[in-house]
Scaffold this active site. Structure first.
Site, short mmCIF file in Angstrom:
data_model
loop_
_atom_site.label_atom_id
_atom_site.label_comp_id
_atom_site.label_asym_id
_atom_site.label_seq_id
_atom_site.Cartn_x
_atom_site.Cartn_y
_atom_site.Cartn_z
N GLN A 1 0.81 -1.22 0.00
CA GLN A 1 0.00 0.00 0.00
C GLN A 1 0.84 1.27 0.00
O GLN A 1 0.32 2.36 -0.23
CB GLN A 1 -0.95 0.00 1.20
CG GLN A 1 -0.25 0.12 2.55
CD GLN A 1 -1.20 -0.07 3.72
OE1 GLN A 1 -1.76 -1.15 3.91
NE2 GLN A 1 -1.38 0.95 4.52
N CYS B 1 -5.22 0.43 3.80
CA CYS B 1 -5.35 -0.99 4.13
C CYS B 1 -6.78 -1.49 3.92
O CYS B 1 -6.99 -2.63 3.52
CB CYS B 1 -4.93 -1.23 5.58
SG CYS B 1 -5.83 -0.23 6.76
N HIS C 1 -6.19 -1.01 11.68
CA HIS C 1 -5.60 -1.63 10.49
C HIS C 1 -6.55 -2.70 9.98
O HIS C 1 -7.27 -3.32 10.77
CB HIS C 1 -4.25 -2.24 10.84
CG HIS C 1 -3.44 -2.64 9.64
ND1 HIS C 1 -3.34 -1.86 8.51
CD2 HIS C 1 -2.68 -3.74 9.40
CE1 HIS C 1 -2.56 -2.47 7.65
NE2 HIS C 1 -2.16 -3.61 8.15
#
Lengths: 226, 221
Positions: B19, B25, B169
């Site tokens: 990324q 994410c 995340h």
């Protein structure tokens, strides 16, 4: 100030690229009137932004690195304290920056902070043990390997020194996490080891996940039998 | 359910992606799930576009973060996902250039999986593929503390270091099993293959570590 409660709640974000312009402007104001070679350098930056009328107000927390200074009659800070923690507020309106507030104070380097914390509270086995005498030498060596392996380049010598102090602090942080892990994981130097925790969060993580409830999704059907 | 399962061995998982310096994410987590669901239903493994979600999912905030639930809605509303080749990743917000003609994959719906982590193992296992519950992957976002320095092995951090209350995340569950009697989830991350175990993170299974059992979700193809 934001025009309404709704405006206060929206647009509070944290993003390093957006903060760089205002941070550089704040640094420029901080260094105003200083000769080359005596100017402070920008370390880590984190902050938030909110709308204010037609502009944006950036609330920044930044570390500034003062260059080494050996003349106490000239130095702004004692030699041992070269890192400053600053709070800035910068207004950006119609493409122009205005510094609204500035507040800086000296802090100890992170390596020192972490070393004390590590030895005193986190690693009981090494509670009273000093860091090895060759700690710095070994750290320089490990940092050089890191720079080579991950192809890091730093713009100035000061930035490289700052990154090495962050790296050293992170090695100690990784040791703490290692000591407290109950599985078989190994922690240590990774490609993120020269980033402060704030930088890591800003660059790579996703603050919205814990701040906003997502759209309600229907639950998956239960499996009817084993 | 079998004692272990790994969708990578079935050819259902694309290579680890990166990324970059962008909090995207959520997009990688969702495309990974859709890649897997499409493979299960249509038999073709396609690497799908995260950049499309960054640019065209106007509810989420591109590199500043997003939520999988919004991303599923965006895919449905847009009319599908283009492939990585057709709409490649740049890691920053661009103008949306999605073309319905280039969409190769679509989804019909999305579901949330139960918070009972133990019951998620069957959800990853074979033989249940007709049910939305049979999603091979889910998006259990995990807090970050240990991730910055993780290198290998099964991670089982102390709760304060990886609290389910501070999820920031999003990742992708691709399998589960045991290593020397230690149960684990195999988790695909999106930080490149030069992080973790070839880009993967192994997390203790059965303890709810890092909030792995919260917010898990899947597309329905």
């Amino acid at each position: 100030a934001p025009s309404s409660p709704a405006a206060r709640n929206e647009a509070w974000v944290s993003a390093f690229p957006e903060l760089l312009g205002p941070a550089r402007y704040a640094l420029e104001m901080y260094n105003h009137g200083r000769a080359a070679g005596t100017r402070a350098a920008l370390g880590s930056v984190r902050g938030r932004v909110r709308r204010a009328g037609r502009g944006m107000v950036y609330s920044l927390k930044a570390t500034l690195e003062e260059p080494p200074c050996n003349d106490p009659t000239v130095c702004q800070l004692p030699v041992a304290k070269k890192t400053l923690l600053c709070s800035f507020e910068v207004l950006n309106e119609l493409g122009k920056h205005v510094l609204l507030r500035r507040n800086c104070r000296p802090v100890e380097t992170k390596v020192t902070d972490d070393r004390n914390e590590t030895l005193s509270s986190v690693l009981p086995l090494s509670n009273k043990a000093p860091l090895p005498q060759d700690f710095s030498v070994r750290m320089v060596s490990i940092f050089k390997e890191f720079v080579t392996k991950y192809n890091r380049t730093y713009e100035t010598k000061e930035e490289a020194q700052w990154r090495m102090s962050v790296f050293a602090s992170n090695v100690i942080r990784a040791q703490k996490i290692q000591a407290l892990d109950r599985g078989t994981a190994q922690y240590g130097v990774t490609k993120f080891s020269d980033l402060t925790e704030e930088e890591f969060r800003t660059f790579y993580l996703n603050p919205l996940l814990k701040e906003k409830p997502g759209r309600k999704m229907r639950l998956a059907k239960a499996v009817p039998d084993p | 359910a079998p004692h272990e399962w790994d969708w990578r061995n079935k050819g259902a998982v694309t290579k680890v992606k990166d990324q970059g310096m962008c909090g995207s994410c959520w997009a990688f987590s969702v495309t990974g799930n859709v890649e897997g669901q499409w493979f299960l239903k249509r038999g073709a493994l396609l690497s799908l576009s995260e950049q499309e979600l960054l640019d065209c999912d106007t509810v989420d905030k591109a590199c500043l973060g997003g939520l999988p639930s919004n991303a599923y809605s965006a895919i449905k509303t847009l009319g599908g996902l283009e492939t990585e080749d057709d709409y490649s990743y740049h890691g920053h917000l661009q103008t949306c250039s999605f073309s319905a003609k280039k969409a190769r994959v679509y989804i019909n719906d999305s579901v949330e999986l139960t918070q009972n982590e133990l019951s998620e193992a069957p959800a990853l296992a074979p033989g249940l593929t007709d049910s939305p519950r049979a999603s091979p992957w889910s998006q259990p976002p995990t807090p970050s503390s240990p991730l910055q320095f993780y290198r290998r092995g099964i991670s089982h951090p102390l709760r304060p270091l990886c609290s389910p209350w501070f999820i920031d995340h999003a990742v992708l569950l691709v399998g589960y099993g045991n290593r020397s009697d230690t149960p684990f989830w195999a988790i695909k991350n999106s930080w490149g293959s030069d992080w973790g175990e070839e880009g993967y993170y192994y997390l203790h299974r059965g303890s709810g570590a890092c909030g792995v059992n919260t917010m898990a979700s899947s597309a329905v193809v």
